[in-house]
Design a protein around this motif. Structure first.
Motif, PDB file in Angstrom:
ATOM      1  N   GLU A  20      -3.277  18.439  32.756  1.00 33.96           N
ATOM      2  CA  GLU A  20      -4.560  17.723  32.771  1.00 33.96           C
ATOM      3  C   GLU A  20      -4.372  16.340  33.363  1.00 33.96           C
ATOM      4  O   GLU A  20      -3.445  15.611  32.977  1.00 33.96           O
ATOM      5  N   ASP A  21      -5.305  15.981  34.252  1.00 31.70           N
ATOM      6  CA  ASP A  21      -5.337  14.631  34.813  1.00 31.70           C
ATOM      7  C   ASP A  21      -6.428  13.862  34.059  1.00 31.70           C
ATOM      8  O   ASP A  21      -7.622  14.089  34.262  1.00 31.70           O
ATOM      9  N   ARG A  22      -6.056  12.980  33.135  1.00 30.65           N
ATOM     10  CA  ARG A  22      -6.997  12.291  32.238  1.00 30.65           C
ATOM     11  C   ARG A  22      -7.276  10.869  32.702  1.00 30.65           C
ATOM     12  O   ARG A  22      -6.364  10.150  33.124  1.00 30.65           O
ATOM     13  N   GLU A  23      -8.574  10.474  32.582  1.00 31.75           N
ATOM     14  CA  GLU A  23      -8.987   9.097  32.861  1.00 31.75           C
ATOM     15  C   GLU A  23      -9.415   8.447  31.549  1.00 31.75           C
ATOM     16  O   GLU A  23     -10.330   8.939  30.884  1.00 31.75           O
ATOM     17  N   PRO A  24      -8.797   7.364  31.128  1.00 31.54           N
ATOM     18  CA  PRO A  24      -9.165   6.717  29.850  1.00 31.54           C
ATOM     19  C   PRO A  24     -10.582   6.149  29.916  1.00 31.54           C
ATOM     20  O   PRO A  24     -11.025   5.645  30.954  1.00 31.54           O
ATOM     21  N   LEU A  25     -11.310   6.254  28.789  1.00 35.85           N
ATOM     22  CA  LEU A  25     -12.672   5.719  28.673  1.00 35.85           C
ATOM     23  C   LEU A  25     -12.665   4.487  27.782  1.00 35.85           C
ATOM     24  O   LEU A  25     -11.855   4.370  26.857  1.00 35.85           O
ATOM     25  N   SER A  26     -13.604   3.612  28.057  1.00 34.62           N
ATOM     26  CA  SER A  26     -13.694   2.381  27.262  1.00 34.62           C
ATOM     27  C   SER A  26     -14.291   2.669  25.890  1.00 34.62           C
ATOM     28  O   SER A  26     -15.019   3.645  25.690  1.00 34.62           O
ATOM     29  N   ASP A  27     -13.954   1.810  24.927  1.00 37.91           N
ATOM     30  CA  ASP A  27     -14.571   1.873  23.603  1.00 37.91           C
ATOM     31  C   ASP A  27     -15.932   1.186  23.645  1.00 37.91           C
ATOM     32  O   ASP A  27     -16.182   0.292  24.470  1.00 37.91           O
ATOM     33  N   ILE A  28     -16.817   1.596  22.738  1.00 40.83           N
ATOM     34  CA  ILE A  28     -18.184   1.053  22.696  1.00 40.83           C
ATOM     35  C   ILE A  28     -18.407   0.370  21.351  1.00 40.83           C
ATOM     36  O   ILE A  28     -18.096   0.941  20.285  1.00 40.83           O
ATOM     37  N   VAL A  29     -18.923  -0.829  21.388  1.00 37.18           N
ATOM     38  CA  VAL A  29     -19.338  -1.562  20.187  1.00 37.18           C
ATOM     39  C   VAL A  29     -20.855  -1.728  20.254  1.00 37.18           C
ATOM     40  O   VAL A  29     -21.388  -2.226  21.254  1.00 37.18           O
ATOM     41  N   VAL A  30     -21.565  -1.284  19.210  1.00 36.76           N
ATOM     42  CA  VAL A  30     -23.023  -1.357  19.147  1.00 36.76           C
ATOM     43  C   VAL A  30     -23.421  -2.590  18.334  1.00 36.76           C
ATOM     44  O   VAL A  30     -22.979  -2.756  17.190  1.00 36.76           O
ATOM     45  N   LEU A  31     -24.225  -3.445  18.945  1.00 36.52           N
ATOM     46  CA  LEU A  31     -24.741  -4.637  18.267  1.00 36.52           C
ATOM     47  C   LEU A  31     -26.252  -4.488  18.124  1.00 36.52           C
ATOM     48  O   LEU A  31     -26.972  -4.462  19.121  1.00 36.52           O
ATOM     49  N   VAL A  32     -26.759  -4.371  16.875  1.00 34.92           N
ATOM     50  CA  VAL A  32     -28.191  -4.266  16.593  1.00 34.92           C
ATOM     51  C   VAL A  32     -28.681  -5.634  16.143  1.00 34.92           C
ATOM     52  O   VAL A  32     -28.200  -6.165  15.128  1.00 34.92           O
ATOM     53  N   VAL A  33     -29.623  -6.200  16.884  1.00 29.72           N
ATOM     54  CA  VAL A  33     -30.139  -7.539  16.601  1.00 29.72           C
ATOM     55  C   VAL A  33     -31.527  -7.409  15.982  1.00 29.72           C
ATOM     56  O   VAL A  33     -32.450  -6.868  16.610  1.00 29.72           O
ATOM     57  N   ASP A  34     -31.670  -7.873  14.761  1.00 28.12           N
ATOM     58  CA  ASP A  34     -32.942  -7.822  14.036  1.00 28.12           C
ATOM     59  C   ASP A  34     -33.819  -8.992  14.486  1.00 28.12           C
ATOM     60  O   ASP A  34     -33.478 -10.153  14.246  1.00 28.12           O
ATOM     61  N   GLU A  35     -34.931  -8.668  15.167  1.00 24.31           N
ATOM     62  CA  GLU A  35     -35.886  -9.697  15.603  1.00 24.31           C
ATOM     63  C   GLU A  35     -37.248  -9.463  14.965  1.00 24.31           C
ATOM     64  O   GLU A  35     -38.287  -9.756  15.551  1.00 24.31           O
ATOM     65  N   SER A  36     -37.252  -8.935  13.739  1.00 21.71           N
ATOM     66  CA  SER A  36     -38.506  -8.724  13.014  1.00 21.71           C
ATOM     67  C   SER A  36     -39.082 -10.060  12.571  1.00 21.71           C
ATOM     68  O   SER A  36     -38.486 -11.124  12.788  1.00 21.71           O
ATOM     69  N   ALA A  37     -40.251 -10.003  11.928  1.00 19.38           N
ATOM     70  CA  ALA A  37     -40.976 -11.233  11.584  1.00 19.38           C
ATOM     71  C   ALA A  37     -40.152 -12.155  10.686  1.00 19.38           C
ATOM     72  O   ALA A  37     -40.176 -13.377  10.852  1.00 19.38           O
ATOM     73  N   SER A  38     -39.414 -11.587   9.728  1.00 14.78           N
ATOM     74  CA  SER A  38     -38.631 -12.438   8.827  1.00 14.78           C
ATOM     75  C   SER A  38     -37.463 -13.094   9.542  1.00 14.78           C
ATOM     76  O   SER A  38     -36.866 -14.040   9.020  1.00 14.78           O
ATOM     77  N   GLN A  39     -37.101 -12.614  10.740  1.00 14.14           N
ATOM     78  CA  GLN A  39     -36.021 -13.200  11.514  1.00 14.14           C
ATOM     79  C   GLN A  39     -36.528 -14.253  12.502  1.00 14.14           C
ATOM     80  O   GLN A  39     -35.737 -14.786  13.280  1.00 14.14           O
ATOM     81  N   ARG A  40     -37.826 -14.513  12.439  1.00 10.77           N
ATOM     82  CA  ARG A  40     -38.392 -15.532  13.324  1.00 10.77           C
ATOM     83  C   ARG A  40     -38.775 -16.794  12.561  1.00 10.77           C
ATOM     84  O   ARG A  40     -39.576 -17.597  13.044  1.00 10.77           O
ATOM     85  N   ILE A  41     -38.241 -16.959  11.369  1.00  9.91           N
ATOM     86  CA  ILE A  41     -38.528 -18.155  10.576  1.00  9.91           C
ATOM     87  C   ILE A  41     -37.292 -19.048  10.557  1.00  9.91           C
ATOM     88  O   ILE A  41     -36.159 -18.588  10.711  1.00  9.91           O
ATOM     89  N   GLY A  42     -37.523 -20.333  10.364  1.00 11.65           N
ATOM     90  CA  GLY A  42     -36.412 -21.277  10.312  1.00 11.65           C
ATOM     91  C   GLY A  42     -35.630 -21.292  11.617  1.00 11.65           C
ATOM     92  O   GLY A  42     -36.177 -21.213  12.718  1.00 11.65           O
ATOM     93  N   ASP A  43     -34.284 -21.406  11.490  1.00 15.05           N
ATOM     94  CA  ASP A  43     -33.417 -21.429  12.670  1.00 15.05           C
ATOM     95  C   ASP A  43     -32.795 -20.075  12.951  1.00 15.05           C
ATOM     96  O   ASP A  43     -31.800 -19.976  13.675  1.00 15.05           O
ATOM     97  N   ARG A  44     -33.383 -19.015  12.406  1.00 13.94           N
ATOM     98  CA  ARG A  44     -32.784 -17.696  12.568  1.00 13.94           C
ATOM     99  C   ARG A  44     -32.805 -17.192  14.005  1.00 13.94           C
ATOM    100  O   ARG A  44     -31.859 -16.512  14.421  1.00 13.94           O
ATOM    101  N   PRO A  45     -33.840 -17.472  14.821  1.00 10.11           N
ATOM    102  CA  PRO A  45     -33.740 -17.062  16.228  1.00 10.11           C
ATOM    103  C   PRO A  45     -32.537 -17.681  16.933  1.00 10.11           C
ATOM    104  O   PRO A  45     -31.853 -17.010  17.717  1.00 10.11           O
ATOM    105  N   ALA A  46     -32.264 -18.955  16.660  1.00  9.30           N
ATOM    106  CA  ALA A  46     -31.102 -19.603  17.265  1.00  9.30           C
ATOM    107  C   ALA A  46     -29.807 -18.990  16.741  1.00  9.30           C
ATOM    108  O   ALA A  46     -28.829 -18.845  17.490  1.00  9.30           O
ATOM    109  N   GLN A  47     -29.771 -18.626  15.461  1.00  6.74           N
ATOM    110  CA  GLN A  47     -28.579 -17.983  14.912  1.00  6.74           C
ATOM    111  C   GLN A  47     -28.350 -16.616  15.555  1.00  6.74           C
ATOM    112  O   GLN A  47     -27.205 -16.238  15.829  1.00  6.74           O
ATOM    113  N   ASN A  48     -29.423 -15.873  15.789  1.00  9.49           N
ATOM    114  CA  ASN A  48     -29.284 -14.588  16.482  1.00  9.49           C
ATOM    115  C   ASN A  48     -28.671 -14.787  17.862  1.00  9.49           C
ATOM    116  O   ASN A  48     -27.768 -14.047  18.276  1.00  9.49           O
TER     117      ASN A  48
END
Length: 688
Positions: free
Chosen positions: A60-88
């Protein structure tokens, strides 16, 4: 490049096993007989078995694949108060920088906004959808940038890698919340209804004993009262009017609290009447009397008191007037002491005969001016000397008789004004023959000629466009006059009949001030996060409606006429909350969504909700306020979080580019080798 030994037998597998067994028996016999060439025979059998098994090498001639990291960013209403948008934003930049130092690693960023309606933060749903789009064998880590306030934890997916949370918020955050825990959907007018409220301080709140609570109904001037913090309080209220009552409860903003979005709560309570009390006084028996009685008795919410004068005083039989009723007619009790208990008084072909003194009729006039309602269903007596118009009631009645009574057939018509008035608008749709010529109903044969004052409204006309149904407002009350006693012809089905029940029902309910029959009104019908704004008016046009949003901003909307006197528009609201409508003449308030949005029930950031899920994967919770974190590679099964760092597990995934298969030896080589071994065994045994 990797190599793997594979077998592709030339004969069925069961046959190969049988040949192997036979070879093993032969070898055992040779050993038992102590033949000197037994080992050569065994090698020869092995060579033959190898030839039958047909071994090959798969490369077999194999090609290595990259790893994947999933980042889920919560931008719901409670995340739009205070300095939370800047923290995101800081968390995203931090993760991007760290993963840029990890060779063979890709970052997938998924943002989560507000859900439809009041579903709250669907963080696990967004994570499930993100993982479904990626190969599970390449997921090396999962990171959530959130305040930890989610509402779908039960939908958590199977996690193939460590789960970490980058927590927004500050350690000294605090917030004040107003909660309406008990509010009925309906309440009876005139009766007290009790609501249960509570004011809670969350997080690192300063110590507070009481706060002022403002209560307003339909946007009117608020009432303010002190309320203790952290205790359930019972608030008694009496609704001011029927229909929808919008109650708004507000506590003032406090310095330092996270948001004021949960400092208000909106409750909508529909005000209904317990019973509608109607007094019907019939001056004499006639065919139309039963029409009124049947109408009022058919409504279970109506309490009817009905008196009919069976024997008029002109019958000279020596019986005193006060003894003419079958039972004692309680005139004083009804028209002096308990007159305000009635919502509507109907005089059906009543004439003055001395039974009701002028003082009683004068009291009825005062009753109307103070908010009561009187309806006159007139016959020929209305134009005579004994007309009820020639009493103190004449000052408020909407039609002055001319003494002319027309006894000829006519078809009642709805006037131009009546096409826009809620009592008669669309009445043709209830006619027994709406598709025929004319309005679709039968004729009447009597009309009392009256003169209508300028302020009164003629909504139906009879012979030669003379007034038939006249409405008017007197002070706080309402009066109406039906200048004919022939509505019973519709009830009997004469010439097809007509919509008498719908007409009389609307007329009675308009006089009792039912909100759905107001001729000048503005309201909105919510559907999800959109609202249909409706303006009913007797004018030919209406102005634009100014909509005030929950945050104080405004939108100006133009309404289109959809039917006579009815203007509408459909508007999609940008957010849930309390909206105020104003067109310069009428105002209304409408609440979209729940009494308090789910997103703002809990606003203090916490990792406790996600804690069990994170612990099961070996991940960790990191506060963004503590500064940047580092990302390391760790082996699967090892702790994936520590002080100031989180870990991802390299998956070493690959893609096979090419596969080649080569036999170990050709078949003839195995046969040659077996032959040489057999000959060698024969020679060795022959030498013995």
């Amino acid at each position: 490049m990797t190599g793997t030994l594979i077998l592709d037998p030339l004969i069925p597998l069961w046959a190969l096993y049988a040949v192997t067994g036979i070879a093993a028996l032969g070898l055992a016999l040779a050993i038992w007989r102590r033949l000197p060439g037994w080992w050569l025979r065994g090698l020869a059998g092995l060579a033959l078995l190898a030839a039958l098994a047909n071994p090959a090498i798969q490369r077999e001639d194999r090609e290595p694949l990259s790893d994947i990291v999933v980042l889920v960013v919560d931008e719901s209403a409670s995340q739009r108060i205070g300095d939370r948008p800047a923290q995101n934003a800081a968390a995203i930049a931090n993760v991007q920088d760290e993963l840029a130092r990890q060779p063979g690693t890709e970052l997938r960023i998924v943002t989560l906004g507000d859900g439809t309606g009041d579903t709250g933060t669907a963080l696990m749903t967004a994570l499930s959808e993100a993982l479904a789009e990626e190969p599970q064998g390449r997921i090396a880590g999962i990171i959530l940038a959130t305040d930890g306030r989610l509402h779908d934890l039960n939908r958590a997916p199977r996690l193939p890698a460590p789960l970490h949370t980058l927590l927004t918020g500050q350690p000294d955050d605090w917030d004040r919340r107003l909660v309406v825990s008990n509010a009925p959907a309906f309440a009876i007018l005139g009766e007290e209804v009790t609501l249960t409220l509570r004011i809670d301080d969350q997080g690192a709140a300063p110590e507070t004993q009481t706060v002022p609570l403002s209560v307003s109904i339909d946007g009117d001037a608020p009432l303010t009262l002190p309320v203790p913090v952290g205790q359930d309080i019972s608030l008694p209220l009496t609704l001011p009017h029927g229909g929808m009552n919008v109650l708004q409860f507000t506590v003032p903003d406090a310095e330092g609290e996270l948001t004021n979005r949960n400092n208000s709560a909106v409750v909508q309570i529909n005000g209904v009447r317990d019973r509608l009390r109607v007094l019907l006084v019939s001056g004499e028996p006639h065919p139309g009397e039963r029409t009124w009685r049947n109408l009022l008795k058919s409504d279970a919410s109506v309490d009817l008191v009905h008196f009919t004068i069976l024997r008029p005083p002109e019958k000279q039989d020596g019986v005193p007037v006060n003894e003419l009723s079958l039972i004692a007619f309680p005139t004083r009790e009804l028209f002096l002491e308990k007159i305000n208990d009635f919502d509507l008084i109907i005089f059906d072909r009543y004439r003055r005969r001395g039974i009701l003194p002028s003082a009683y009729l004068d009291n009825i006039r005062n009753y109307v001016e103070q908010g009561g309602a009187v309806l006159i269903s007139s016959g020929p007596e209305y134009g005579g000397a004994e007309s009820i118009y020639r009493s103190p009631l004449g000052d408020i009645l909407p039609g002055a008789p001319t003494a002319r009574v027309f006894e000829e057939g006519f078809t009642p018509q709805i006037t131009d004004l009546g096409q826009r008035h809620p009592v008669t608008e669309g009445l043709e749709n209830y006619a027994p023959n709406p598709d025929g010529d004319g309005p679709g109903w039968g004729r009447w044969f009597r009309l009392i000629d009256v003169l209508v004052p300028e302020q009164a409204q003629t909504v139906m006309a009879g012979l030669d466009d003379r007034p038939l149904l006249i409405l008017n407002r007197i002070g706080e009350g309402r009066v109406s006059l039906m200048a004919s006693d022939q509505s019973w012809l519709w009830d009997r089905g004469f010439e097809g009949g007509g919509p008498q029940l719908e007409l009389l029902r609307r007329l009675a309910h308009w006089m009792m001030k039912e909100p759905e029959l107001e001729e000048e009104t503005l309201w909105a019908e919510p559907t999800g996060q959109s609202m249909r704004i409706i303006r009913r008016t007797l004018d030919l046009e209406t102005g634009d409606v100014t909509v005030t949003h929950p945050d104080g901003s405004e939108s100006v909307l133009t309404l289109q006429e959809v039917s006579p006197g009815r203007f509408e528009t459909l508007w999609e609201a940008p957010e849930i909350g309390l909206y105020r409508l104003d067109d310069g003449e009428e105002t209304a308030v409408i609440a979209l969504g729940p009494s308090a949005p789910r997103e703002f029930e809990q606003t203090i950031a916490t990792g406790e909700t996600l804690g069990p899920l994170i612990d099961s994967t070996g991940g960790g919770v990191m506060a963004i306020s503590d500064g940047d974190i580092s990302i390391r590679s760790v082996r699967a099964g090892r702790p994936a979080a520590g002080r100031g760092w989180i870990g991802i597990t390299p998956r070493e995934a690959y893609r096979t580019a090419e596969i080649s298969i080569m036999p170990v030896l050709p078949a003839w080589a195995f046969l040659l080798l077996a032959s040489l071994l057999i000959i060698g065994a024969w020679l060795r045994e022959g030498r013995r």
